[in-house]
Write a protein that holds these residues in place. Structure first.
Motif, short mmCIF file in Angstrom:
data_model
loop_
_atom_site.label_atom_id
_atom_site.label_comp_id
_atom_site.label_asym_id
_atom_site.label_seq_id
_atom_site.Cartn_x
_atom_site.Cartn_y
_atom_site.Cartn_z
N ASP A 150 9.05 61.29 -25.45
CA ASP A 150 9.23 62.23 -26.56
C ASP A 150 10.37 63.22 -26.29
N ALA A 151 10.43 63.74 -25.07
CA ALA A 151 11.44 64.75 -24.76
C ALA A 151 12.85 64.20 -24.91
N CYS A 152 13.05 62.92 -24.55
CA CYS A 152 14.41 62.36 -24.59
C CYS A 152 14.94 62.23 -26.01
N TRP B 173 13.01 51.52 -20.18
CA TRP B 173 13.93 51.98 -21.21
C TRP B 173 13.85 51.04 -22.41
N TYR B 174 14.35 51.51 -23.53
CA TYR B 174 14.56 50.58 -24.65
C TYR B 174 15.78 51.01 -25.43
N ARG B 175 16.48 50.00 -25.93
CA ARG B 175 17.53 50.23 -26.91
C ARG B 175 16.88 50.23 -28.28
N HIS C 116 20.17 54.26 -29.98
CA HIS C 116 19.40 55.17 -29.15
C HIS C 116 18.97 54.44 -27.88
N ARG C 117 18.91 55.18 -26.78
CA ARG C 117 18.37 54.63 -25.53
C ARG C 117 17.31 55.61 -25.04
N TYR C 118 16.09 55.22 -25.20
CA TYR C 118 14.97 56.10 -24.95
C TYR C 118 14.06 55.52 -23.86
N ARG C 119 13.13 56.35 -23.40
CA ARG C 119 12.17 55.95 -22.37
C ARG C 119 10.93 55.33 -23.00
N THR C 120 10.37 54.34 -22.33
CA THR C 120 9.12 53.73 -22.80
C THR C 120 7.94 54.54 -22.30
N GLY D 3 14.83 62.15 -20.07
CA GLY D 3 13.70 62.92 -20.57
C GLY D 3 13.58 64.29 -19.95
N GLU D 4 14.41 64.61 -18.99
CA GLU D 4 14.38 65.95 -18.39
C GLU D 4 15.14 66.93 -19.29
N TRP D 5 14.60 68.14 -19.42
CA TRP D 5 15.23 69.13 -20.28
C TRP D 5 16.64 69.47 -19.81
#
Length: 484
Positions: free
Chosen positions: A163-165, A277-279, A268-272, A174-176
């Motif tokens: 969510d953070a990412c 990861w996912y594109r 987008h490249r986000y964390r699972t 995902g780190e602030w």
């Protein structure tokens, strides 16, 4: 031993209870409206979310609720909930379709870890600091929707990387990004600590919430995950290259990656939920565009629209040169063009509402293909797995002729996921991981069945119309943004 998954969506909430073998035992849901008190705003009072949760829980069998041992939550991405020091909402939750911050995007100069949209937490919070000093003074936490709900259940004030990412305030990991937060003059103290992953333990269900929901007090709460990450998990995506296409109001194409994907414009490249990861390509105009066209063409029902659109007389092979751009509300992937607009081009006296409906279906399918092509190009450039097969989910993907058109347009095999509640199922799996009932190695065996429903037929005429579609968009890309 049962696990409850809560999927807090944009306009509805879904619940699913699965047992220790991963079999769904019960499911329910409830809806709520999106408020637009000002043009461009999109918001929901958190009281509506809570009432939907209470109502949906009441429709679950009491024996299934009594067996729940852990809860996981999936939540709509990007939006933000402001709460005070007493956990009371300062104002309605601001949601991802909100465009009130569209004029404030200059703070996110390229390059960014991910594309930034006005409805993400970062731009929305910037708008708040510039326009609502009372809310700023009252705010203790700026939470993601699922993090607010977990707090309301009695859990810890935390977030997770998935969510953070996606807030436009964090690194891709995902780190602030505290330097960015400081530059925007946002208080660092607003942002919840980030857990290592989505299945970290994050408190227990309070007695008050347990009483309201008919659940055992003290059961474990997982940190939870963003809805897309949860849907990917609930759909059975576990290995590098596994892919999912969803066709709801918007459309998403998600492809798992073991390694961090390289940045790409429009993707987008986000964390699972499990730290991979996912594109993702995110398209805004899928079901919403088709529903709008159906209304314009005065079809009383979807069966009528499908009948005419896929009748042989509506086939483009019968001489129609008609194309349709579906960008009725701008577009994200791959164009990132909020000014993009849609419509038909190539109408003739011979065209009918059937050919116009068929062109709309093709235009939406082509917009999904444009997003998938961007993912394919990015994966190829970085040595990722090719995408030849996708799982298919979403309420707008059940008509066989529409499925075949999607397979042809995407040039990929489609496998329909048998589970209608993939987001809630993914959240329930996260709950099981949080308590140690399952390990990540168990997840492939817990994937829901998927039925092969369509294969691409190598339609060269369709491929030519796709090339025409891309050319048409390119010719109009700057037209709608030009001053009159």
């Amino acid at each position: 031993m049962h696990f409850l998954g809560i999927d807090l969506g944009t306009a509805s909430l879904k619940l699913a209870i699965i047992d220790e073998q991963g079999r769904e035992r019960a499911a329910s849901g409830a809806t709520y409206p999106i408020e637009t008190p000002v043009h461009g705003w999109a918001q929901t009072p958190v009281s509506a979310w809570w009432q939907a949760l209470v109502d949906a829980a009441a429709h679950l069998p009491s024996e299934a609720r009594a067996a729940v041992s852990a809860i996981g939550i999936a939540g709509q991405m990007h939006g933000v909930v402001l709460v005070d020091a007493h956990a009371r909402a300062v104002r309605p939750a601001m949601l991802w379709p909100d465009t009130r911050a569209a004029s404030l995007m200059d703070a996110w100069s390229e390059p960014q870890p991910n594309p930034v949209a006005p409805g993400m937490a970062g731009p929305l919070l910037r708008w708040i600091t510039l326009n609502d000093p009372q809310a700023v003074a009252a705010t203790r936490w700026a939470l993601q929707p699922k993090d607010w709900l977990r707090m309301a259940l009695g859990g810890s004030v935390v977030t997770d990387p998935s969510d953070a990412c996606a807030t436009a305030l964090a690194f891709a990991s995902g780190e602030w990004d505290h330097a960015l937060i400081d530059r925007l003059s946002l208080p660092r103290g607003w942002f919840a600590p980030c857990c290592a992953n989505s299945y970290a333990l994050a408190g227990t269900l309070s007695s008050e919430a347990a009483h309201a929901l008919g659940l055992p007090a003290g059961v474990a709460l997982a940190a939870g995950a963003a809805d897309t990450a949860s849907a990917a998990l609930g759909s059975g995506l576990t290995h590098d290259g596994d892919a999912l296409v969803t066709t709801g109001s918007g459309g998403q194409i998600v492809v798992l990656s073991s390694d961090e994907p390289t940045p790409a414009r429009g993707l987008h490249r986000y964390r699972t939920a499990t730290g991979q990861w996912y594109r993702m390509a995110a398209m805004q105009n899928v079901g919403v565009a088709l529903e709008t066209v159906r209304g314009w063409l005065s079809y009383a029902s979807w069966p009528d629209a499908y009948r005419d659109a896929f009748h042989r007389d509506a086939a483009p092979t019968n001489g129609s040169k008609l194309s349709f751009l579906p960008y009725l509300s701008g577009e994200r992937s791959p164009w990132m063009n909020a000014a993009a607009r849609g419509g038909w081009l190539g109408l003739s006296l011979d065209d009918t509402r059937g050919t116009m409906m068929r062109a709309a279906f093709e235009g939406v399918a082509f917009s999904l293909r444009a997003g998938l092509d961007a993912i394919r190009a990015n994966a190829h450039a970085s040595g990722g797995a090719p995408v030849h097969r996708l799982r298919l989910a979403g309420g707008g993907s059940v008509e066989p002729r529409w499925r075949q058109l999607l397979a042809d347009a995407l040039d990929a095999d489609l496998e329909a996921v048998s589970c209608p509640n993939v987001g809630a199922r993914g959240a329930a799996l996260v709950a099981g991981l949080a308590t140690g009932h399952w390990r990540e190695a168990d997840l492939p065996a817990l994937a829901p069945p998927a039925e092969h429903v369509a294969s691409p037929r190598g339609d060269t005429a369709l491929a030519a119309r796709y090339a025409r579609f891309l050319d048409l968009y390119g010719r109009t890309e700057g037209w709608f943004d030009a001053p009159f």
